[in-house]
Motif scaffolding. Structure first.
Motif, PDB file in Angstrom:
ATOM      1  N   PHE A  81      -6.579   5.501  -2.094  1.00 16.53           N
ATOM      2  CA  PHE A  81      -6.624   5.473  -0.638  1.00 16.53           C
ATOM      3  C   PHE A  81      -5.785   6.599  -0.038  1.00 16.53           C
ATOM      4  O   PHE A  81      -6.158   7.205   0.968  1.00 16.53           O
ATOM      5  N   ALA A 121      -8.216   4.207   6.248  1.00 15.16           N
ATOM      6  CA  ALA A 121      -7.307   3.979   5.123  1.00 15.16           C
ATOM      7  C   ALA A 121      -6.253   2.936   5.484  1.00 15.16           C
ATOM      8  O   ALA A 121      -5.256   2.790   4.784  1.00 15.16           O
ATOM      9  N   SER A 165     -14.334   0.603   3.822  1.00 16.66           N
ATOM     10  CA  SER A 165     -15.215   1.443   3.011  1.00 16.66           C
ATOM     11  C   SER A 165     -16.616   1.508   3.608  1.00 16.66           C
ATOM     12  O   SER A 165     -17.241   2.573   3.637  1.00 16.66           O
ATOM     13  N   PHE A 172     -13.054   6.920  -1.131  1.00 16.45           N
ATOM     14  CA  PHE A 172     -13.075   5.563  -0.594  1.00 16.45           C
ATOM     15  C   PHE A 172     -13.942   4.653  -1.454  1.00 16.45           C
ATOM     16  O   PHE A 172     -13.596   3.488  -1.693  1.00 16.45           O
TER      17      PHE A 172
END
Length: 397
Positions: A381, A347, A120, A150
């Motif tokens: 995500f 991700a 993130s 995110f």
């Protein structure tokens, strides 16, 4: 030299990179839980990580004819492009420090939460920098909502961690176990996660006995220690990760006009080679130092002990290859579709969480609240990676 020229090809590179970059942390975590010293594992990892860059440079970087505007890898090694080479090497330095830091953060904070936090931070800082460095070739109205996804996932991940930690504490308290008392290291006699035969009794995933057995076998002891240490390491690693992609972007596209007139930009394969060399050299220096002067109360070792330690070496080599090829694919996709969109590989906690549940029994026998939060995090995500890929543009020559 082979170039990814289509949006579809760029997305394929990102998806492959996502799977590779989400798997190698699970392998490193597995070895630490088996009791292998992190210094030994990282030294093995960094060798094959460099090997992957060399393979990519000598294959994709040499395919086809070399032109003055787009030279092949070997041709470019002799050109006067050192300003951009230094950017590439700076990217390798921050990545090496970040990867080394996360190796300790995985033990303190856990695989899934560490990957969520570092990813993130990388997206929020790194993607924003890449968006402006790429002259806004990505669609902002799609890109930044993806960044927002995110951030929401990070909040959910924090809730997952808090809920799961409370579940584990309740399991241990129910057995009357004081985590501060678990300090002795047991010799490795089998793989708890994979169920190999050993003299120790086999504990079921998610039970208090399982949590205790993991702590006794692992090389980095975490019971009874402050989680602030792990969180500080995790945030530091996230900042490092957020800088390596923009540095690589500057190396390949020279937005700051550091090259002399007539000198071609670094091709992605040359930049990745220098990037990986600096990553390798720094990792070698730091980890040999940590053999004799370990950090965070890790066991002391020596170069002779490292060379004779073949327990798990093949897995560490595999982790290095996966990370090396994953980074290379990310950069190949980013050169075609924009490095901001290529940050969709952040991700990777999706993949790491899958391995965490499958290999390490994370979230087994947890509360319904934990499962709801976990499902929400994974859904967010998935949305985030889809939105970032949809923002892909196409770089103009």
């Amino acid at each position: 030299m082979y170039l990814v020229e289509s949006k579809g090809g760029a997305i394929a590179c990102m998806l492959l990179a996502l799977s590779f970059l989400g798997t190698w942390p699970a392998i490193m975590t597995l070895l630490e839980r088996r009791g292998r010293l992190p210094q030994h594992t990282y030294l093995d990892y960094t060798i094959t990580n460099l090997l992957a860059a060399v393979i990519i440079a000598l294959t994709f970087g040499q395919i086809g004819s070399s032109t003055p505007e787009m030279p092949n890898f070997i041709t470019q090694l002799s050109q006067d492009n050192w300003p951009c080479v230094l950017f590439a090497m700076a990217g390798g330095v921050v990545l090496s420090v970040g990867n080394l830091s996360t190796q300790y953060a995985w033990a303190f904070v856990g695989l899934s939460v560490t990957e969520v936090i570092t990813s993130s931070i990388t997206v929020v800082i790194g993607t924003t920098l890449n968006y402006f460095l790429d002259d806004k070739i990505n669609r902002a109205e799609i890109l930044f909502p993806g960044v927002g996804c995110f951030l929401i996932a990070v909040c959910l991940a924090s809730a997952v961690h808090s809920s799961n930690a409370a579940d584990n504490k309740a399991k241990l308290n129910a057995q009357g176990i004081d985590t501060c008392m678990v300090k002795e290291t047991l010799p490795y006699k089998g793989d708890l996660e994979l169920g190999s035969k050993g003299t120790a009794p086999k504990a079921k995933f998610g039970t208090a006995d399982f949590l205790m057995e993991v702590e006794k076998r692992r090389s980095i002891k975490v019971f009874g220690k402050s989680t602030l240490t792990g969180l500080a390491i995790t945030f530091f690693a996230g900042v490092c990760f957020s800088l390596f992609s923009p540095a690589f972007n500057l190396a390949t596209n020279d937005q700051w006009k550091t090259l002399k007139e007539g000198v071609p930009h670094l091709v992605v394969y040359t930049a990745f080679f220098y990037f990986s060399v600096s990553c390798f050299v720094l990792a070698l220096i730091l980890n040999i130092t940590f053999l004799y002067r370990p950090v965070l109360n890790s066991p002391k070792s020596s170069l002779r002990a490292y060379l004779s330690d073949w327990n798990g070496r093949g897995w560490a080599f595999l982790a290095g290859l996966l990370c090396g090829f994953g980074n290379g694919l990310q950069f190949m996709g980013g050169q075609a579709a924009g490095y901001a969109a290529a940050d969709a590989v952040q991700a990777l906690p999706l993949v790491s969480t899958f391995w965490g549940i499958l290999l390490f029994g994370e979230y087994r026998k947890s509360s319904r609240r934990t499962y709801v939060l976990l499902g929400s995090m994974l859904f967010m995500f998935i949305a985030a990676v889809g939105v970032l890929m949809a923002s892909s543009g196409h770089r103009k020559d």
